[in-house]
Scaffold this motif. Structure first.
Motif, PDB file in Angstrom:
ATOM      1  N   LYS A   8     -24.424  10.283   6.420  1.00  0.00           N
ATOM      2  CA  LYS A   8     -25.805  10.472   6.855  1.00  0.00           C
ATOM      3  C   LYS A   8     -26.038   9.885   8.250  1.00  0.00           C
ATOM      4  CE  LYS A   8     -30.176   9.000   7.323  1.00  0.00           C
ATOM      5  NZ  LYS A   8     -30.783   7.754   7.787  1.00  0.00           N
ATOM      6  N   GLY A  10     -29.064   9.108  10.923  1.00  0.00           N
ATOM      7  CA  GLY A  10     -30.520   9.001  11.045  1.00  0.00           C
ATOM      8  C   GLY A  10     -31.011   9.353  12.439  1.00  0.00           C
ATOM      9  N   VAL A  38     -25.601  14.773   6.565  1.00  0.00           N
ATOM     10  CA  VAL A  38     -27.056  14.809   6.376  1.00  0.00           C
ATOM     11  C   VAL A  38     -27.691  14.262   7.650  1.00  0.00           C
ATOM     12  CG1 VAL A  38     -28.993  13.897   5.018  1.00  0.00           C
ATOM     13  CG2 VAL A  38     -26.813  14.412   3.884  1.00  0.00           C
ATOM     14  N   SER A  40     -31.280  13.408  10.055  1.00  0.00           N
ATOM     15  CA  SER A  40     -32.739  13.252  10.138  1.00  0.00           C
ATOM     16  C   SER A  40     -33.244  13.919  11.402  1.00  0.00           C
ATOM     17  CB  SER A  40     -33.130  11.781  10.245  1.00  0.00           C
ATOM     18  OG  SER A  40     -32.582  11.027   9.224  1.00  0.00           O
ATOM     19  N   GLU A 123     -36.555  17.831  10.952  1.00  0.00           N
ATOM     20  CA  GLU A 123     -35.212  17.893  10.372  1.00  0.00           C
ATOM     21  C   GLU A 123     -34.577  19.263  10.596  1.00  0.00           C
ATOM     22  OE1 GLU A 123     -37.277  15.671   9.281  1.00  0.00           O
ATOM     23  OE2 GLU A 123     -35.923  13.996   8.997  1.00  0.00           O
ATOM     24  N   SER A 127     -31.159  19.581  12.664  1.00  0.00           N
ATOM     25  CA  SER A 127     -29.946  20.056  11.988  1.00  0.00           C
ATOM     26  C   SER A 127     -29.390  21.310  12.658  1.00  0.00           C
ATOM     27  CB  SER A 127     -30.220  20.307  10.498  1.00  0.00           C
ATOM     28  OG  SER A 127     -31.185  21.322  10.334  1.00  0.00           O
ATOM     29  N   GLN A 186     -30.198  18.809   5.902  1.00  0.00           N
ATOM     30  CA  GLN A 186     -31.261  17.903   6.337  1.00  0.00           C
ATOM     31  C   GLN A 186     -31.541  16.843   5.274  1.00  0.00           C
ATOM     32  OE1 GLN A 186     -32.231  21.210   5.452  1.00  0.00           O
ATOM     33  NE2 GLN A 186     -31.215  21.954   7.299  1.00  0.00           N
ATOM     34  N   GLY A 187     -31.896  15.662   5.741  1.00  0.00           N
ATOM     35  CA  GLY A 187     -32.410  14.658   4.822  1.00  0.00           C
ATOM     36  C   GLY A 187     -33.897  14.861   4.618  1.00  0.00           C
ATOM     37  N   PHE A 188     -34.488  14.101   3.685  1.00  0.00           N
ATOM     38  CA  PHE A 188     -35.946  13.929   3.615  1.00  0.00           C
ATOM     39  C   PHE A 188     -36.700  15.093   2.969  1.00  0.00           C
ATOM     40  CE2 PHE A 188     -39.888  13.883   6.621  1.00  0.00           C
ATOM     41  CZ  PHE A 188     -40.585  12.960   5.870  1.00  0.00           C
ATOM     42  N   THR A 199     -41.588  16.442   0.602  1.00  0.00           N
ATOM     43  CA  THR A 199     -40.749  15.402   1.221  1.00  0.00           C
ATOM     44  C   THR A 199     -40.633  14.211   0.283  1.00  0.00           C
ATOM     45  OG1 THR A 199     -42.634  14.464   2.422  1.00  0.00           O
ATOM     46  CG2 THR A 199     -41.262  16.054   3.614  1.00  0.00           C
ATOM     47  N   SER A 205     -34.214  10.138   4.250  1.00  0.00           N
ATOM     48  CA  SER A 205     -32.930  10.838   4.400  1.00  0.00           C
ATOM     49  C   SER A 205     -31.760  10.117   3.733  1.00  0.00           C
ATOM     50  CB  SER A 205     -32.595  11.027   5.876  1.00  0.00           C
ATOM     51  OG  SER A 205     -33.546  11.837   6.478  1.00  0.00           O
ATOM     52  N   THR A 208     -31.738  11.284   0.290  1.00  0.00           N
ATOM     53  CA  THR A 208     -31.120  12.608   0.174  1.00  0.00           C
ATOM     54  C   THR A 208     -29.605  12.483   0.046  1.00  0.00           C
ATOM     55  OG1 THR A 208     -32.849  13.579   1.540  1.00  0.00           O
ATOM     56  CG2 THR A 208     -30.830  14.867   1.284  1.00  0.00           C
TER      57      THR A 208
END
Ligand code: ASP
Ligand code: MG
Length: 422
Positions: A8, A10, A38, A40, A123, A127, A186-188, A199, A205, A208
């Motif tokens: 991940k 961020g 992943v 953010s 996001e 991404s 994508q996270g979140f 969300t 994230s 996620t």
């Protein structure tokens, strides 16, 4: 067969063109199949989108803000891609879509749902840009819309995961792709059963990454940060911090509960349940080991400091000469829950209840309206909540230099101070 790794990245790790290039360098020798990335939103994009939403709510002009946000993304792309690359019209398209969504009506009643439709654009943009850049660097990754995987209830802005459906989606849609390629998502963000965007809560994230890890029976999760790992305090605020080489799930969870922003509070549980280790590493020093969070860690109990800013202390006093009873606490909590306000600290006395909550747009006003019939309410804004785990007297006494103490609570292993700058 190689087991799946989740990585991940961020907002800070994709905040400008250089960061995206750095991310590609980190991935260059690590990417393989069964690898999920992943990401953010870039930098402070989510905060910018929140500002746009609040301008819209106040019926003010947000076009300048949205132009700034678009230019920010386009400027990053200009550094990453040659002129005429497909990413440029794609970004234009996303902003047309964003404006289309923003044009819909908003009120305090549909605020949470409206928010979720808008906020995920950060996001999606990020991404797309990262995926295109990796491919441009000959690092082939597939783009996956997380809203097709993460299935949630309809509790907008704080959606709860439908674990069973999410697992099914991951196994049926994601796993076959992963057997051949790395996948970037994508996270979140997620979607409810009707397909409406939801969300998982700000900074969600990390969560996620943990959800995907649990749903894919992954081997590990790695969270890439701008700090060397999990420290006993935020190095941007405190000096002389110490790195935890390893932590057990419980201590890590406890730190996140009190607001250690290095990991989102919901991240630990799914990983602990499945025994999946979590690595927290620095994207500035990718070869350093960072922190490993796992079940068999030998943890040290050194003083650990967690600071939450922008806190509001609300004191609710009963007005009818009775004392505080369970029913009062119940009543207050019921309204807090309805407004999705989270209590960071609670203290009761004979005639009053004190709660500490995060600052949230217009929600305090609503809380006051809901409770002012039964309570005399006072509040203070702009406070800090400082939690110390495993305190020693030395570490605590210095914490009030230059501050006024508003509220204090301690147990054997924790001290919490609500303080205001003098
Ligand atoms: N972009 C979202 C936020 O800033 C989610 C995340 O960063 O984890 O809250
Ligand atoms: Mg973020």
């Amino acid at each position: 067969m190689t087991k799946t790794q989740i990585h991940k990245f961020g907002g800070a790790s994709v905040k400008d063109a250089l960061s995206v290039q750095n991310l590609a360098n980190i991935l260059r020798n690590r990417l393989r199949n069964n690898f999920v990335i992943v990401v953010s939103a870039m930098g402070k994009t989510t905060n910018h989108l929140e500002n746009i939403i609040s301008l819209k709510l106040d019926r003010k002009d947000y076009s300048g803000n949205s132009t700034i946000l678009k230019d920010f993304h386009l400027a990053i792309c200009s550094e990453l891609f040659p002129e005429g690359h497909v990413i440029f019209p794609k970004i234009e398209n996303y902003f047309i879509l964003l404006h289309h969504e923003l044009n819909k009506s908003i009120s305090k009643d549909n605020y949470d749902e409206y928010y979720d439709r808008i906020i995920g654009f950060g996001e999606i943009l990020s991404s797309r840009i990262v995926m295109e850049y990796l491919c441009f660097q000959d690092l082939l990754v597939l783009w996956q819309d997380a809203r097709e995987l993460i299935c949630t209830d309809s509790d907008f802005r704080f959606a709860k995961v439908d674990w069973e459906r999410t697992r099914r989606n991951c196994q049926s849609q994601l796993k076959p792709k992963l057997e051949q390629f790395p996948v970037l998502t994508q996270g979140f963000i997620g979607a409810d059963r009707a397909g409406r965007p939801t969300t998982l809560g700000r900074e969600g994230s990390d969560f996620t990454a943990a959800i995907l890890a649990g749903s894919l029976d992954a081997a590990s999760v790695t969270i890439w940060k701008d700090v060397p790992g999990v420290l006993n305090a935020d190095p941007k605020i405190f000096s002389g911090t110490t790195l935890f080489v390893e932590l057990d799930y419980q201590q890590a969870a406890q730190m996140t509960y009190y607001g250690a922003s290095v990991i989102h509070p919901k991240t630990i549980k799914p990983l602990a349940n499945a025994g999946i280790p979590l690595f927290v590493k620095s994207f500035l020093d990718p070869e350093e080991p960072g922190t490993k969070i796992h079940a068999r860690a030998k943890t040290e109990s050194i003083p650990t400091f967690i600071l939450k800013k922008d806190q509001i202390l609300v004191s609710l006093k009963v007005t009818d000469f009775t004392f505080i009873e369970e029913k009062h606490i119940h009543q207050v909590y019921e309204q807090l829950q309805a407004l999705k306000l989270h209590v960071n600290m609670l203290q009761t006395s004979a005639i009053s209840i004190s709660i500490v909550i995060d600052y949230e747009l217009f929600k305090l006003e609503q809380l006051l309206t809901l409770l002012n019939q039964d309570f005399e309410i006072r509040y203070n804004e702009g406070l800090e909540l400082l939690t110390v785990l495993y305190p020693n007297t030395d570490s605590v006494s210095k914490l009030l230099d230059g501050y006024e103490l508003m509220l204090e609570q301690s147990t054997r292993n924790t001290v919490q101070l609500v303080r205001r700058l003098k």
